[in-house]
Design a protein around this motif. Structure first.
Motif, PDB file in Angstrom:
ATOM      1  N   CYS A 101       0.846  -1.197   0.000  1.00  0.00           N
ATOM      2  CA  CYS A 101       0.000   0.000   0.000  1.00  0.00           C
ATOM      3  C   CYS A 101       0.880   1.245   0.000  1.00  0.00           C
ATOM      4  O   CYS A 101       1.894   1.293   0.694  1.00  0.00           O
ATOM      5  N   GLN A 102       0.481   2.249  -0.774  1.00  0.00           N
ATOM      6  CA  GLN A 102       1.230   3.498  -0.828  1.00  0.00           C
ATOM      7  C   GLN A 102       1.194   4.218   0.513  1.00  0.00           C
ATOM      8  O   GLN A 102       2.157   4.843   0.906  1.00  0.00           O
ATOM      9  N   SER A 103       0.076   4.128   1.206  1.00  0.00           N
ATOM     10  CA  SER A 103      -0.078   4.758   2.508  1.00  0.00           C
ATOM     11  C   SER A 103       0.300   3.759   3.597  1.00  0.00           C
ATOM     12  O   SER A 103       0.223   2.552   3.381  1.00  0.00           O
ATOM     13  N   PRO A 104       0.672   4.259   4.772  1.00  0.00           N
ATOM     14  CA  PRO A 104       1.009   3.339   5.865  1.00  0.00           C
ATOM     15  C   PRO A 104      -0.241   2.648   6.421  1.00  0.00           C
ATOM     16  O   PRO A 104      -1.024   3.242   7.144  1.00  0.00           O
ATOM     17  N   PRO A 127     -11.189  -7.563  -4.856  1.00  0.00           N
ATOM     18  CA  PRO A 127     -11.102  -6.121  -5.105  1.00  0.00           C
ATOM     19  C   PRO A 127     -11.341  -5.728  -6.565  1.00  0.00           C
ATOM     20  O   PRO A 127     -11.780  -4.606  -6.837  1.00  0.00           O
ATOM     21  N   LEU A 128     -11.093  -6.628  -7.495  1.00  0.00           N
ATOM     22  CA  LEU A 128     -11.324  -6.331  -8.910  1.00  0.00           C
ATOM     23  C   LEU A 128     -12.802  -6.400  -9.272  1.00  0.00           C
ATOM     24  O   LEU A 128     -13.193  -5.921 -10.340  1.00  0.00           O
ATOM     25  N   SER A 187      -6.509   3.999  -9.304  1.00  0.00           N
ATOM     26  CA  SER A 187      -5.338   3.489 -10.021  1.00  0.00           C
ATOM     27  C   SER A 187      -5.139   1.993  -9.782  1.00  0.00           C
ATOM     28  O   SER A 187      -5.510   1.468  -8.729  1.00  0.00           O
ATOM     29  N   PRO A 188      -4.522   1.323 -10.761  1.00  0.00           N
ATOM     30  CA  PRO A 188      -4.210  -0.098 -10.575  1.00  0.00           C
ATOM     31  C   PRO A 188      -3.321  -0.334  -9.352  1.00  0.00           C
ATOM     32  O   PRO A 188      -3.446  -1.356  -8.688  1.00  0.00           O
ATOM     33  N   MET A 237      -5.165  -3.082  -2.283  1.00  0.00           N
ATOM     34  CA  MET A 237      -6.291  -3.742  -1.628  1.00  0.00           C
ATOM     35  C   MET A 237      -6.162  -5.256  -1.734  1.00  0.00           C
ATOM     36  O   MET A 237      -6.462  -5.982  -0.784  1.00  0.00           O
ATOM     37  N   MET A 238      -5.700  -5.728  -2.881  1.00  0.00           N
ATOM     38  CA  MET A 238      -5.515  -7.174  -3.045  1.00  0.00           C
ATOM     39  C   MET A 238      -4.434  -7.674  -2.078  1.00  0.00           C
ATOM     40  O   MET A 238      -4.574  -8.742  -1.485  1.00  0.00           O
TER      41      MET A 238
END
Length: 146
Positions: free
Chosen positions: A54-57, A110-111, A120-121, A127-128
């Motif tokens: 994940c981009q966020s913590p 999630p898809l 965004s992908p 999430m996956m």
């Protein structure tokens, strides 16, 4: 193939019934509904696992009780509403499921909720990964309980 747990199926239906803009609004509503960590984890962040994808913590902790019921705890920053929304979807959708039910959730869930065109992908992959790490912890903790 096993049937999707009712809560996750309902969440998916809710998203798919909306247009893209409304889906983003629903995701924001989920982000505001992410439960706070219980004190036993809020006071001990060392117990939580970071979801590096994940981009966020984002941090998670899974408990499996004696009845093989799974309890998922997730924390994500308020300034990351997409990530918090995904975390909240999983927290709500997996709430009070058994080990077998959680492990049966398809990795591509999630898809299937209609957000692949709206976010965004990279976020979808996050999430996956969140689901995958939850399922891995469930496997590990259920083996320890057995």
């Amino acid at each position: 193939m096993s049937e999707l747990p009712a809560a996750l199926a309902e969440i998916r239906e809710d998203f798919l019934a909306l247009d893209q803009r409304e889906r983003l609004q629903l995701l924001l509503e989920f982000s505001n509904a992410l439960p706070e960590l219980p004190e036993r984890y809020a006071d001990h962040p060392d117990l939580l696992e970071r979801v590096e994808e994940c981009q966020s913590p984002v941090f998670i902790f899974v408990e499996v009780d004696d009845a093989s019921v799974v309890h998922v705890f997730i924390t994500a920053p308020r300034e990351a509403p997409t990530t918090r929304g995904f975390a909240s979807i999983l927290a709500e959708g997996l709430k009070d499921l058994t080990v077998d039910q959680v492990l049966a959730v398809p990795a591509d869930y999630p898809l299937t909720i209609g957000l692949t065109e709206a976010v965004s992908p990279l976020r979808i992959r996050g999430m996956m990964a969140l689901l995958g790490r939850i399922q891995r912890q469930v496997k590990e903790k259920s083996a320890a309980v057995a």
